[in-house]
Motif scaffolding. Sequence first.
Motif, PDB file in Angstrom:
ATOM      1  N   MET A   1      34.048  24.987  39.321  1.00  0.00           N
ATOM      2  CA  MET A   1      34.969  25.576  38.913  1.00  0.00           C
ATOM      3  C   MET A   1      34.547  27.126  38.733  1.00  0.00           C
ATOM      4  O   MET A   1      33.449  27.279  38.186  1.00  0.00           O
ATOM      5  CB  MET A   1      35.831  25.056  37.626  1.00  0.00           C
ATOM      6  N   LEU A   2      35.591  28.086  38.968  1.00  0.00           N
ATOM      7  CA  LEU A   2      34.927  29.636  38.936  1.00  0.00           C
ATOM      8  C   LEU A   2      34.897  29.816  37.415  1.00  0.00           C
ATOM      9  O   LEU A   2      35.616  29.460  36.587  1.00  0.00           O
ATOM     10  CB  LEU A   2      36.115  30.549  39.483  1.00  0.00           C
ATOM     11  N   SER A   3      33.952  30.870  37.011  1.00  0.00           N
ATOM     12  CA  SER A   3      33.971  31.268  35.868  1.00  0.00           C
ATOM     13  C   SER A   3      34.946  32.237  35.360  1.00  0.00           C
ATOM     14  O   SER A   3      35.475  32.957  36.616  1.00  0.00           O
ATOM     15  CB  SER A   3      32.359  31.551  35.540  1.00  0.00           C
ATOM     16  N   ILE A   4      35.292  32.846  34.164  1.00  0.00           N
ATOM     17  CA  ILE A   4      36.105  33.978  34.053  1.00  0.00           C
ATOM     18  C   ILE A   4      35.412  35.071  34.698  1.00  0.00           C
ATOM     19  O   ILE A   4      36.116  35.945  35.297  1.00  0.00           O
ATOM     20  CB  ILE A   4      36.028  34.022  32.445  1.00  0.00           C
ATOM     21  N   ALA A   5      34.223  35.280  34.536  1.00  0.00           N
ATOM     22  CA  ALA A   5      33.491  36.526  35.114  1.00  0.00           C
ATOM     23  C   ALA A   5      33.494  36.414  36.564  1.00  0.00           C
ATOM     24  O   ALA A   5      33.973  37.635  37.144  1.00  0.00           O
ATOM     25  CB  ALA A   5      31.957  36.434  34.560  1.00  0.00           C
ATOM     26  N   THR A   6      33.445  35.418  37.085  1.00  0.00           N
ATOM     27  CA  THR A   6      33.516  35.639  38.597  1.00  0.00           C
ATOM     28  C   THR A   6      35.027  35.778  38.944  1.00  0.00           C
ATOM     29  O   THR A   6      35.091  36.598  40.121  1.00  0.00           O
ATOM     30  CB  THR A   6      32.903  34.268  39.293  1.00  0.00           C
ATOM     31  N   LYS A   7      35.892  35.360  38.701  1.00  0.00           N
ATOM     32  CA  LYS A   7      37.255  35.346  38.855  1.00  0.00           C
ATOM     33  C   LYS A   7      37.726  36.772  38.426  1.00  0.00           C
ATOM     34  O   LYS A   7      38.362  37.282  39.193  1.00  0.00           O
ATOM     35  CB  LYS A   7      38.183  34.437  38.088  1.00  0.00           C
ATOM     36  N   VAL A   8      37.340  37.440  37.412  1.00  0.00           N
ATOM     37  CA  VAL A   8      37.869  38.804  37.203  1.00  0.00           C
ATOM     38  C   VAL A   8      37.207  39.759  38.082  1.00  0.00           C
ATOM     39  O   VAL A   8      37.875  40.594  38.549  1.00  0.00           O
ATOM     40  CB  VAL A   8      37.292  39.158  35.632  1.00  0.00           C
ATOM     41  N   GLU A   9      35.798  39.368  38.400  1.00  0.00           N
ATOM     42  CA  GLU A   9      35.084  40.487  39.489  1.00  0.00           C
ATOM     43  C   GLU A   9      35.964  40.355  40.782  1.00  0.00           C
ATOM     44  O   GLU A   9      36.227  41.481  41.475  1.00  0.00           O
ATOM     45  CB  GLU A   9      33.915  39.865  39.575  1.00  0.00           C
ATOM     46  N   ARG A  10      36.414  39.167  41.506  1.00  0.00           N
ATOM     47  CA  ARG A  10      36.894  39.278  42.660  1.00  0.00           C
ATOM     48  C   ARG A  10      38.580  39.923  42.472  1.00  0.00           C
ATOM     49  O   ARG A  10      38.963  40.516  43.646  1.00  0.00           O
ATOM     50  CB  ARG A  10      37.422  37.335  42.919  1.00  0.00           C
ATOM     51  N   ILE A  11      39.170  39.712  41.584  1.00  0.00           N
ATOM     52  CA  ILE A  11      40.432  40.017  41.173  1.00  0.00           C
ATOM     53  C   ILE A  11      40.468  41.829  41.314  1.00  0.00           C
ATOM     54  O   ILE A  11      40.942  42.729  42.063  1.00  0.00           O
ATOM     55  CB  ILE A  11      41.440  40.022  39.812  1.00  0.00           C
ATOM     56  N   VAL A  12      39.468  42.273  40.439  1.00  0.00           N
ATOM     57  CA  VAL A  12      38.975  43.925  40.707  1.00  0.00           C
ATOM     58  C   VAL A  12      38.492  44.381  42.149  1.00  0.00           C
ATOM     59  O   VAL A  12      39.095  45.221  42.561  1.00  0.00           O
ATOM     60  CB  VAL A  12      38.021  44.201  39.635  1.00  0.00           C
ATOM     61  N   MET A  13      37.707  43.756  42.509  1.00  0.00           N
ATOM     62  CA  MET A  13      37.243  44.017  44.011  1.00  0.00           C
ATOM     63  C   MET A  13      38.260  43.848  45.034  1.00  0.00           C
ATOM     64  O   MET A  13      38.103  44.383  46.088  1.00  0.00           O
ATOM     65  CB  MET A  13      35.930  43.168  44.315  1.00  0.00           C
TER      66      MET A  13
END
Length: 220
Positions: A1-13
Amino acid sequence: MLSIATKVERIVMDSPFLSEGLRRGLINLSELARQLQPQLESDLWKPVGQAAVVMALRRVSERLPAQGAGAQEIALARKTGQLTARTDLVELTWRESARTDACHRELLARADRRGDMFLTVTRNVNEAMVVCSRPLIPLVEAVFDGECLLARLDNLNAVTLQLSDESHRTSGVYHAILKKLAWDNVNLVNMISTHSELTLIMDREHAGAAFAVLAGMVTH
C-alpha cells in the motif's frame, strides 16, 4: 500500500501547476493539504491527517529543482539556432484507409521541399495526419481527394527545439518542457518528435508566449 508521502509526491509531480507553484513558494500548504485530504483518503482507504499531508508537501517542495535547473537545461542542445519558428500552418487528419500509404508516397514525391515550406506526414493506428505550410494545401487536398477528412485546423504556428543527442537518456525531458508551457497557459495542438528535434504545434495566438517560454529555457 502506498504511503501518504508517496501518494502526495505523485499528485504533485503529475501536475505542472502544483509542482511549479510549490517550487516558487506560491501555494499555502495547509490549504492545499485540506483540499487533497478527500482524494488521499479515497485512494489510500484510510483516514489521513492534515498535518501529515502538510509535512509530505513540505518535503516534496524541498526536493523540487531550482528554477532553470535539471532536465529542462539538459534537454536543449548547446549551440546556436536551437529554436526555429514556422507560421501559417494547417493540420489535416484523415481516417486510415487502403490508400493511405499511396497518398503519403505521392505527397512526398510531389511536394515542393523548399526551405520556406513546412511538411510533416504522420500515420497512426486509425488516422493519418499532415501538417504543412498553407501554399501546399492545394497539393495535399488533391493527393488525398476522396479520403475521409476527420479534422482540419488552420492558423497554426510551430516552434522546433533542437535537443541534445543524449536527450533520449534524460528522464523527464518532455515533461520539463511541457510543464513550463502549461504554467504559462500555452495550449498545444500537437507534438512531432524525431531523435533530436521536438516540434510543438499551437494556435497562432499562443505562438509568441510559447517562443518566449522556450527561449528562456535555452542554454548557451
